[in-house]
Design a protein around this motif. Sequence first.
Motif, mmCIF file in Angstrom:
data_model
loop_
_atom_site.group_PDB
_atom_site.id
_atom_site.type_symbol
_atom_site.label_atom_id
_atom_site.label_comp_id
_atom_site.label_asym_id
_atom_site.label_seq_id
_atom_site.Cartn_x
_atom_site.Cartn_y
_atom_site.Cartn_z
ATOM 1 N N ILE A 1 0.845 -1.262 0.017
ATOM 2 C CA ILE A 1 0.073 0.012 0.087
ATOM 3 C C ILE A 1 0.876 1.265 0.176
ATOM 4 C CG2 ILE A 1 -1.753 1.360 1.147
ATOM 5 C CD1 ILE A 1 -2.838 -1.436 2.178
ATOM 6 N N ASP A 2 2.158 1.130 0.749
ATOM 7 C CA ASP A 2 2.821 2.441 0.730
ATOM 8 C C ASP A 2 3.297 2.612 -0.619
ATOM 9 O OD1 ASP A 2 2.502 2.826 3.441
ATOM 10 O OD2 ASP A 2 4.250 1.671 4.217
ATOM 11 N N ASN A 3 3.732 1.734 -1.234
ATOM 12 C CA ASN A 3 4.356 1.681 -2.740
ATOM 13 C C ASN A 3 3.305 2.094 -3.851
ATOM 14 O OD1 ASN A 3 6.953 1.386 -1.680
ATOM 15 N ND2 ASN A 3 6.858 -0.875 -2.012
ATOM 16 N N ILE B 1 -5.969 -7.451 9.459
ATOM 17 C CA ILE B 1 -6.926 -6.717 8.407
ATOM 18 C C ILE B 1 -7.214 -5.505 9.030
ATOM 19 C CG2 ILE B 1 -9.051 -6.861 7.765
ATOM 20 C CD1 ILE B 1 -8.811 -10.072 7.534
ATOM 21 N N LYS B 2 -7.447 -5.402 10.422
ATOM 22 C CA LYS B 2 -7.783 -4.003 10.792
ATOM 23 C C LYS B 2 -6.626 -2.909 10.534
ATOM 24 C CE LYS B 2 -9.243 -1.763 15.226
ATOM 25 N NZ LYS B 2 -9.523 -1.983 16.368
ATOM 26 N N VAL B 3 -5.390 -3.459 10.756
ATOM 27 C CA VAL B 3 -4.356 -2.479 10.416
ATOM 28 C C VAL B 3 -4.266 -1.877 8.772
ATOM 29 C CG1 VAL B 3 -1.898 -2.037 10.455
ATOM 30 C CG2 VAL B 3 -2.870 -3.032 12.231
ATOM 31 N N ILE B 4 -4.549 -3.090 7.843
ATOM 32 C CA ILE B 4 -4.511 -2.876 6.409
ATOM 33 C C ILE B 4 -5.755 -1.909 6.223
ATOM 34 C CG2 ILE B 4 -4.945 -4.123 4.249
ATOM 35 C CD1 ILE B 4 -3.284 -6.732 5.549
ATOM 36 N N ARG B 5 -6.797 -2.253 6.715
ATOM 37 C CA ARG B 5 -7.997 -1.415 6.444
ATOM 38 C C ARG B 5 -7.832 0.175 6.742
ATOM 39 N NH1 ARG B 5 -11.560 0.583 4.016
ATOM 40 N NH2 ARG B 5 -13.815 0.203 4.644
ATOM 41 N N ARG C 1 -4.879 1.565 7.099
ATOM 42 C CA ARG C 1 -3.883 2.302 6.124
ATOM 43 C C ARG C 1 -4.534 2.655 4.775
ATOM 44 N NH1 ARG C 1 1.784 1.216 5.823
ATOM 45 N NH2 ARG C 1 1.623 1.307 8.184
ATOM 46 N N GLY C 2 -5.280 1.500 4.163
ATOM 47 C CA GLY C 2 -6.186 1.724 3.005
ATOM 48 C C GLY C 2 -7.162 2.571 2.902
ATOM 49 N N GLY C 3 -7.720 3.072 3.976
ATOM 50 C CA GLY C 3 -8.755 4.008 4.129
ATOM 51 C C GLY C 3 -10.169 3.481 3.601
ATOM 52 N N SER C 4 -11.276 4.298 3.725
ATOM 53 C CA SER C 4 -12.740 4.047 3.688
ATOM 54 C C SER C 4 -12.947 3.788 2.222
ATOM 55 C CB SER C 4 -13.504 5.036 4.119
ATOM 56 O OG SER C 4 -13.301 6.131 3.470
ATOM 57 N N SER C 5 -12.363 3.980 1.284
ATOM 58 C CA SER C 5 -12.817 3.703 -0.263
ATOM 59 C C SER C 5 -12.299 2.185 -0.560
ATOM 60 C CB SER C 5 -11.952 4.643 -1.327
ATOM 61 O OG SER C 5 -10.673 4.720 -1.046
ATOM 62 N N MET C 6 -11.333 1.445 0.090
ATOM 63 C CA MET C 6 -10.831 0.106 -0.018
ATOM 64 C C MET C 6 -12.049 -0.711 0.327
ATOM 65 S SD MET C 6 -7.452 -1.915 1.064
ATOM 66 C CE MET C 6 -7.946 -1.953 2.994
ATOM 67 N N HIS C 7 -12.698 -1.655 -0.344
ATOM 68 C CA HIS C 7 -13.335 -2.809 0.060
ATOM 69 C C HIS C 7 -12.633 -3.853 0.436
ATOM 70 C CE1 HIS C 7 -16.658 -0.319 -1.381
ATOM 71 N NE2 HIS C 7 -16.092 0.111 -2.483
ATOM 72 N N VAL C 8 -13.094 -4.672 1.515
ATOM 73 C CA VAL C 8 -12.327 -5.624 2.008
ATOM 74 C C VAL C 8 -13.281 -7.043 1.918
ATOM 75 C CG1 VAL C 8 -10.945 -6.795 3.738
ATOM 76 C CG2 VAL C 8 -10.791 -4.358 3.536
ATOM 77 N N VAL C 9 -12.808 -8.042 1.432
ATOM 78 C CA VAL C 9 -13.550 -9.279 1.195
ATOM 79 C C VAL C 9 -12.583 -10.176 1.833
ATOM 80 C CG1 VAL C 9 -14.752 -10.923 -0.404
ATOM 81 C CG2 VAL C 9 -14.657 -8.559 -0.987
ATOM 82 N N ALA C 10 -13.319 -11.114 2.695
ATOM 83 C CA ALA C 10 -12.577 -12.051 3.366
ATOM 84 C C ALA C 10 -12.832 -13.493 2.684
ATOM 85 C CB ALA C 10 -12.976 -12.297 4.882
ATOM 86 N N MET C 11 -11.845 -14.548 2.387
ATOM 87 C CA MET C 11 -12.176 -15.638 1.685
ATOM 88 C C MET C 11 -11.975 -16.767 2.849
ATOM 89 S SD MET C 11 -9.940 -15.641 -1.716
ATOM 90 C CE MET C 11 -8.406 -15.227 -1.080
ATOM 91 N N ILE C 12 -13.334 -17.236 3.156
ATOM 92 C CA ILE C 12 -13.075 -18.184 4.423
ATOM 93 C C ILE C 12 -13.663 -19.629 3.899
ATOM 94 C CG2 ILE C 12 -13.641 -16.438 6.010
ATOM 95 C CD1 ILE C 12 -16.718 -16.944 6.144
ATOM 96 N N VAL C 13 -13.356 -20.553 4.623
ATOM 97 C CA VAL C 13 -13.709 -22.002 4.300
ATOM 98 C C VAL C 13 -15.140 -22.307 4.818
ATOM 99 C CG1 VAL C 13 -12.869 -24.407 4.608
ATOM 100 C CG2 VAL C 13 -11.355 -22.539 4.394
ATOM 101 N N ARG D 1 -15.961 -6.342 12.192
ATOM 102 C CA ARG D 1 -15.504 -5.255 12.987
ATOM 103 C C ARG D 1 -14.150 -4.531 12.687
ATOM 104 N NH1 ARG D 1 -17.220 -8.131 18.514
ATOM 105 N NH2 ARG D 1 -19.574 -7.733 18.700
ATOM 106 N N ALA D 2 -13.376 -5.537 11.888
ATOM 107 C CA ALA D 2 -12.195 -5.188 11.452
ATOM 108 C C ALA D 2 -12.150 -4.340 9.958
ATOM 109 C CB ALA D 2 -11.299 -6.307 11.535
#
Length: 126
Positions: free
Chosen positions: A41-43, A65-69, A71-83, A95-96
Amino acid sequence: MKTCLIIDEAPVIRKIAFRLLSREGLDVDTLEKPAEALGWIDNHGAPDLLVVGVSAKDKTIVDEIKVIRERGGSSMHVVAMIVEANLGLMTRLKRAGVASYLYKPFDREALEAVVHRFLEPERALV
């Protein structure tokens, strides 16, 4: 061009998701570990969509994920791949900052449905 960052420890998941999302016209990159995402994200700046593999065995993933979120800001959408559906884990992920879930193993239609919901909202209404 919209960007997507895929994070998963399994090379085959990264490869399949990369190919499918690249065909959707996204600029896609992959990483093996969530810890690598902050430097990415920094690069490169925050991706429009972050798709991250999550295991209930990994006790640090929610915090990562909370830290990445953050750093990425509110415009970044996060999808978790779970089993599997794990209500406790899914609640902590929400919550993260996770917006949606994708069950592994996924197929093209499931992946596209998640992507289109966040990157092309007008298509989700049709």
